[in-house]
Motif scaffolding. Structure first.
Motif, short mmCIF file in Angstrom:
data_model
loop_
_atom_site.label_atom_id
_atom_site.label_comp_id
_atom_site.label_asym_id
_atom_site.label_seq_id
_atom_site.Cartn_x
_atom_site.Cartn_y
_atom_site.Cartn_z
N VAL A 134 7.82 0.77 6.19
CA VAL A 134 7.21 2.10 6.16
C VAL A 134 8.20 3.11 5.61
O VAL A 134 9.41 2.90 5.60
CB VAL A 134 6.73 2.55 7.57
N TRP A 135 7.65 4.23 5.16
CA TRP A 135 8.41 5.37 4.65
C TRP A 135 8.07 6.55 5.55
O TRP A 135 6.90 6.88 5.72
CB TRP A 135 7.99 5.64 3.21
N ILE A 136 9.06 7.19 6.14
CA ILE A 136 8.80 8.33 7.03
C ILE A 136 8.44 9.54 6.18
O ILE A 136 9.22 9.99 5.35
CB ILE A 136 10.02 8.63 7.92
N GLU A 137 7.23 10.06 6.39
CA GLU A 137 6.76 11.22 5.62
C GLU A 137 6.91 12.53 6.39
O GLU A 137 6.97 13.58 5.78
CB GLU A 137 5.29 11.02 5.24
N GLN B 64 4.16 6.28 5.84
CA GLN B 64 3.38 5.61 4.80
C GLN B 64 3.65 4.12 4.97
O GLN B 64 4.80 3.69 5.02
CB GLN B 64 3.81 6.06 3.42
N VAL B 65 2.59 3.32 5.07
CA VAL B 65 2.73 1.88 5.23
C VAL B 65 2.75 1.22 3.86
O VAL B 65 1.82 1.41 3.07
CB VAL B 65 1.59 1.31 6.10
N GLY B 66 3.82 0.48 3.57
CA GLY B 66 3.93 -0.19 2.29
C GLY B 66 4.07 0.79 1.15
O GLY B 66 4.70 1.84 1.30
N THR B 67 3.43 0.48 0.03
CA THR B 67 3.56 1.33 -1.16
C THR B 67 2.29 2.10 -1.47
O THR B 67 2.16 2.67 -2.54
CB THR B 67 3.94 0.47 -2.39
N THR B 68 1.36 2.11 -0.53
CA THR B 68 0.08 2.80 -0.74
C THR B 68 0.12 4.18 -0.10
O THR B 68 0.09 4.29 1.13
CB THR B 68 -1.08 1.98 -0.14
N PRO B 69 0.21 5.26 -0.90
CA PRO B 69 0.33 6.60 -0.34
C PRO B 69 -0.83 6.99 0.58
O PRO B 69 -0.66 7.79 1.49
CB PRO B 69 0.36 7.51 -1.57
N GLN B 70 -2.02 6.43 0.35
CA GLN B 70 -3.17 6.79 1.19
C GLN B 70 -3.15 6.08 2.53
O GLN B 70 -3.90 6.44 3.43
CB GLN B 70 -4.48 6.45 0.46
N LYS B 71 -2.31 5.08 2.70
CA LYS B 71 -2.26 4.32 3.95
C LYS B 71 -1.16 4.89 4.85
O LYS B 71 0.00 4.50 4.76
CB LYS B 71 -2.02 2.84 3.67
N THR B 72 -1.54 5.87 5.67
CA THR B 72 -0.57 6.49 6.57
C THR B 72 -1.01 6.31 8.01
O THR B 72 -2.19 6.10 8.31
CB THR B 72 -0.40 8.00 6.28
#
Length: 65
Positions: free
Chosen positions: A25-28, A40-48
């Motif tokens: 995940v990426w902390i937004e 953000q889960v994985g590399t899909t910006p819409q999947k948070t």
């Protein structure tokens, strides 16, 4: 992970391996007052997801049971 570390990672320009269960995940965003993080889960910006920071782990992925 604690809120302080989540904020350090969020504010850093460096990349850190952060995981939620087995997912990278990426902390937004971090809500310090409530101990929550939007990731953000994985590399899909819409999947948070918004989760408690104590569910986040730095380093190798941990599997949720």
């Amino acid at each position: 992970m604690d809120v302080k570390r989540a904020m350090e990672i969020y504010r850093s320009s460096d990349m850190f391996a952060v995981h939620l269960g087995g997912d990278s995940v990426w902390i937004e965003n971090v809500d310090e007052a409530n101990g929550m993080a939007t990731v953000q889960v994985g590399t899909t910006p819409q999947k948070t997801k918004t989760v408690s920071v104590d569910r986040l782990h730095e380093g190798k992925p941990e599997r949720e049971h």
